[in-house]
Design a protein around this motif. Structure first.
Motif, mmCIF file in Angstrom:
data_model
loop_
_atom_site.group_PDB
_atom_site.id
_atom_site.type_symbol
_atom_site.label_atom_id
_atom_site.label_comp_id
_atom_site.label_asym_id
_atom_site.label_seq_id
_atom_site.Cartn_x
_atom_site.Cartn_y
_atom_site.Cartn_z
ATOM 1 N N THR A 292 46.589 79.643 30.218
ATOM 2 C CA THR A 292 46.203 79.188 31.562
ATOM 3 C C THR A 292 44.686 79.279 31.654
ATOM 4 O O THR A 292 44.075 80.186 31.098
ATOM 5 C CB THR A 292 46.832 80.054 32.678
ATOM 6 O OG1 THR A 292 46.385 81.412 32.548
ATOM 7 C CG2 THR A 292 48.345 80.009 32.619
ATOM 8 N N ILE A 293 44.083 78.314 32.355
ATOM 9 C CA ILE A 293 42.632 78.284 32.475
ATOM 10 C C ILE A 293 42.238 77.998 33.923
ATOM 11 O O ILE A 293 43.066 77.601 34.741
ATOM 12 C CB ILE A 293 41.976 77.241 31.540
ATOM 13 C CG1 ILE A 293 42.396 75.811 31.940
ATOM 14 C CG2 ILE A 293 42.342 77.514 30.094
ATOM 15 C CD1 ILE A 293 41.658 74.736 31.168
ATOM 16 N N HIS A 294 40.967 78.177 34.206
ATOM 17 C CA HIS A 294 40.434 77.909 35.540
ATOM 18 C C HIS A 294 40.582 76.419 35.854
ATOM 19 O O HIS A 294 40.365 75.573 34.991
ATOM 20 C CB HIS A 294 38.957 78.318 35.591
ATOM 21 C CG HIS A 294 38.429 78.502 36.965
ATOM 22 N ND1 HIS A 294 38.203 77.446 37.825
ATOM 23 C CD2 HIS A 294 38.094 79.624 37.659
ATOM 24 C CE1 HIS A 294 37.740 77.901 38.971
ATOM 25 N NE2 HIS A 294 37.662 79.226 38.907
ATOM 26 N N PRO A 295 40.978 76.076 37.099
ATOM 27 C CA PRO A 295 41.224 74.665 37.424
ATOM 28 C C PRO A 295 39.980 73.863 37.741
ATOM 29 O O PRO A 295 40.088 72.712 38.181
ATOM 30 C CB PRO A 295 42.118 74.771 38.672
ATOM 31 C CG PRO A 295 41.647 76.016 39.349
ATOM 32 C CD PRO A 295 41.305 76.972 38.216
ATOM 33 N N LEU A 296 38.783 74.406 37.512
ATOM 34 C CA LEU A 296 37.573 73.723 37.987
ATOM 35 C C LEU A 296 37.389 72.345 37.361
ATOM 36 O O LEU A 296 36.719 71.485 37.936
ATOM 37 C CB LEU A 296 36.325 74.580 37.796
ATOM 38 C CG LEU A 296 35.796 74.931 36.404
ATOM 39 C CD1 LEU A 296 34.890 73.818 35.885
ATOM 40 C CD2 LEU A 296 35.023 76.227 36.448
ATOM 41 N N ALA A 297 37.983 72.084 36.197
ATOM 42 C CA ALA A 297 37.880 70.744 35.608
ATOM 43 C C ALA A 297 39.225 70.026 35.591
ATOM 44 O O ALA A 297 39.340 68.936 35.030
ATOM 45 C CB ALA A 297 37.319 70.836 34.186
ATOM 46 N N GLY A 298 40.249 70.623 36.193
ATOM 47 C CA GLY A 298 41.548 69.973 36.293
ATOM 48 C C GLY A 298 42.241 69.741 34.963
ATOM 49 O O GLY A 298 42.979 68.767 34.787
ATOM 50 N N LEU A 299 42.020 70.641 34.009
ATOM 51 C CA LEU A 299 42.527 70.406 32.649
ATOM 52 C C LEU A 299 43.880 71.047 32.349
ATOM 53 O O LEU A 299 44.483 70.751 31.332
ATOM 54 C CB LEU A 299 41.499 70.929 31.628
ATOM 55 C CG LEU A 299 40.152 70.219 31.597
ATOM 56 C CD1 LEU A 299 39.205 70.933 30.656
ATOM 57 C CD2 LEU A 299 40.320 68.769 31.180
ATOM 58 N N GLY A 300 44.362 71.934 33.214
ATOM 59 C CA GLY A 300 45.532 72.727 32.873
ATOM 60 C C GLY A 300 46.748 71.904 32.508
ATOM 61 O O GLY A 300 47.349 72.081 31.447
ATOM 62 N N MET A 301 47.153 70.982 33.381
ATOM 63 C CA MET A 301 48.313 70.145 33.111
ATOM 64 C C MET A 301 48.099 69.303 31.863
ATOM 65 O O MET A 301 48.995 69.162 31.012
ATOM 66 C CB MET A 301 48.599 69.239 34.310
ATOM 67 C CG MET A 301 49.683 68.204 34.067
ATOM 68 S SD MET A 301 51.346 68.906 34.000
ATOM 69 C CE MET A 301 51.652 69.113 35.757
ATOM 70 N N ASN A 302 46.910 68.730 31.716
ATOM 71 C CA ASN A 302 46.641 67.873 30.558
ATOM 72 C C ASN A 302 46.723 68.646 29.247
ATOM 73 O O ASN A 302 47.193 68.121 28.237
ATOM 74 C CB ASN A 302 45.274 67.209 30.708
ATOM 75 C CG ASN A 302 45.226 66.260 31.903
ATOM 76 O OD1 ASN A 302 46.046 65.362 32.018
ATOM 77 N ND2 ASN A 302 44.282 66.484 32.794
ATOM 78 N N LEU A 303 46.257 69.895 29.249
ATOM 79 C CA LEU A 303 46.366 70.715 28.041
ATOM 80 C C LEU A 303 47.826 70.948 27.671
ATOM 81 O O LEU A 303 48.211 70.867 26.506
ATOM 82 C CB LEU A 303 45.670 72.058 28.248
ATOM 83 C CG LEU A 303 44.209 72.183 27.845
ATOM 84 C CD1 LEU A 303 43.723 73.610 28.092
ATOM 85 C CD2 LEU A 303 43.990 71.809 26.384
ATOM 86 N N GLY A 304 48.649 71.260 28.676
ATOM 87 C CA GLY A 304 50.064 71.471 28.411
ATOM 88 C C GLY A 304 50.745 70.218 27.900
ATOM 89 O O GLY A 304 51.597 70.277 27.001
ATOM 90 N N LEU A 305 50.385 69.066 28.454
ATOM 91 C CA LEU A 305 50.973 67.813 27.994
ATOM 92 C C LEU A 305 50.540 67.490 26.568
ATOM 93 O O LEU A 305 51.301 66.891 25.792
ATOM 94 C CB LEU A 305 50.587 66.677 28.945
ATOM 95 C CG LEU A 305 51.208 66.772 30.350
ATOM 96 C CD1 LEU A 305 50.633 65.685 31.253
ATOM 97 C CD2 LEU A 305 52.736 66.674 30.288
ATOM 98 N N LYS A 306 49.322 67.887 26.201
ATOM 99 C CA LYS A 306 48.898 67.710 24.807
ATOM 100 C C LYS A 306 49.717 68.592 23.871
ATOM 101 O O LYS A 306 50.043 68.192 22.747
ATOM 102 C CB LYS A 306 47.401 68.014 24.674
ATOM 103 C CG LYS A 306 46.501 66.942 25.268
ATOM 104 C CD LYS A 306 45.045 67.358 25.311
ATOM 105 C CE LYS A 306 44.412 67.380 23.941
ATOM 106 N NZ LYS A 306 42.956 67.691 24.015
ATOM 107 N N ASP A 307 50.071 69.811 24.335
ATOM 108 C CA ASP A 307 50.987 70.654 23.555
ATOM 109 C C ASP A 307 52.294 69.906 23.305
ATOM 110 O O ASP A 307 52.797 69.845 22.177
ATOM 111 C CB ASP A 307 51.316 71.952 24.306
ATOM 112 C CG ASP A 307 50.142 72.889 24.475
ATOM 113 O OD1 ASP A 307 49.119 72.713 23.791
ATOM 114 O OD2 ASP A 307 50.262 73.812 25.301
ATOM 115 N N ALA A 308 52.862 69.360 24.382
ATOM 116 C CA ALA A 308 54.149 68.669 24.280
ATOM 117 C C ALA A 308 54.054 67.469 23.348
ATOM 118 O O ALA A 308 54.923 67.264 22.490
ATOM 119 C CB ALA A 308 54.614 68.232 25.673
#
Length: 388
Positions: A292-308
């Motif tokens: 999990t990371i800070h949402p300041l750049a809105g990357l959290g969901m995108n990182l998880g989708l890259k995992d998938a």
């Protein structure tokens, strides 16, 4: 007894995306989720939204869920405006500069989940078990055994923990994590403004933390994410609607005119978590269970989708046996490296833009202005923002 090649615990957006990709690759999958099945979202906008990158959009297009997402509710944004309230620094870019139709989309998480479930229900290789809890998990050298609270067993060749930031599976298998409290809470709400958003995603860095204004499908409506100190967050939660509206407008320096909050205000603590080990035997972590990371750049969901996406690719193209050690280590090594990079970047940005030290203000102002005026560097920043 149920048998499947993959059992996924957790039916959030990332777990469901993985399930759909595997099912479409003719890999049998069972999803176990304690939450209820996602109903069609109502007229009110959900408070949890994601800024989906172009890479995430492409993934959803390949899985045939993007048309449903767009048909329900999604807002393309074509401009980004990032500025530091406490200095002269600003960076702005738009999709035309990058020869793109848009930079990304703002979508409610409930909309994404609804579309994924609809498509999964059409897949013969997918079984969805909502309102279902597991009781025990055991693994042998070749299989994972999941016992549901009903007593029914599930036997799989791979168990994927997509059960969120406080993953019970990660804890059960003693997978260590690196942990850091950002000392920030994120306040989320829906806000209507006097002026239209013009498909612009805005972010202003305040001394206490960043405030993001994300455009929603209605022309004057935004989803806001205000990351700030816990004490300031508590103050914002207790303000009257009228005083909160004034505080939001002042923080954004009046860019969108008068503000009017349209929803309840909800806050949650922000913490960095990074699993030092993502694989143990036939158990693998994904999404927030891994990072999990800070949402300041809105990357959290995108990182998880890259995992998938990467795990779908690896499992779909195996030649040496399903979910073998080499495959899982490839996933772990590749995705850990990407997560590390983004965690470090977010920490650096948070520290740089936090506080009102004169030297920091100067560096911020010069840095943003330099990036905004240098084409190649600006394009690099823009490419990161859209997920390239």
């Amino acid at each position: 007894m149920k048998q499947a090649q993959v059992c996924i615990v957790g039916g959030g957006c990332v777990g469901l995306t993985l399930a759909l990709g595997l099912a479409k690759a003719n890999i049998s999958v069972v999803v176990v989720d304690a939450a209820a099945k996602q109903a069609l979202p109502g007229e009110d906008f959900g408070l949890r939204v994601s800024a989906l990158s172009l890479a995430s959009q492409a993934l959803f297009e390949s899985l045939n869920v993007w048309p449903e997402i767009v048909a329900q509710r999604a807002r393309a944004y074509t401009h980004m405006d990032v500025r530091d309230q406490d200095s002269f620094g600003k960076i702005a870019f738009n999709s035309d500069e990058l020869d793109l139709p848009q930079l990304g989309h703002i979508v409610e998480n409930d909309i994404i989940r609804y579309a994924l479930i609809n498509e999964l229900e059409q897949q013969s290789q997918a079984t969805l078990l909502f309102d279902t809890r597991y009781q025990q998990i055991h693994q042998s050298d070749n299989d994972v055994f999941v016992t549901l609270e009903s007593g029914e067993p599930i036997i799989a060749k791979l168990l994927v923990a997509a059960d969120g930031a406080n993953s019970a599976i990660r804890k059960q298998f003693n997978l260590p994590i690196t942990f850091k409290d950002y000392d920030h809470n994120a306040l989320v709400a829906t806000v209507k403004t006097a002026q239209p958003h013009d498909n612009t995603a805005r972010q202003v860095f305040l001394p206490t933390g960043p405030l993001a204004f994300l455009p929603l499908p209605e022309a004057n409506t935004h989803s806001i994410v205000w990351s700030t100190s816990p004490a300031h967050c508590d103050t914002l939660l207790t303000l009257s609607d009228n005083d909160f509206n004034k505080a939001v407008m002042a923080a954004l320096d009046g860019q969108c005119g008068l503000c009017e909050v349209q929803s309840q205000r909800v806050a949650f603590p922000l913490k960095m978590r990074y699993a030092q080990q993502w694989v143990t035997g036939k158990v693998v972590l994904i999404g927030d269970a891994a990072h999990t990371i800070h949402p300041l750049a809105g990357l959290g969901m995108n990182l998880g989708l890259k995992d998938a996406a990467y795990l779908i690719e690896l499992l779909s193209n195996e030649s040496n046996g399903f979910a073998d050690e080499r495959t899982l280590r490839d996933y772990e090594r590749t995705r850990k490296l990407d997560a590390q990079k983004h965690i470090a970047m977010m920490q650096g940005l948070k520290e740089l833009f936090e506080g009102a030290h004169p030297l920091k203000k100067l560096v911020r102002g010069l840095g943003l202005s330099m990036v905004d005026n240098l084409g190649p560097i600006k394009n690099l920043f823009a490419s990161q923002a859209i997920g390239k």
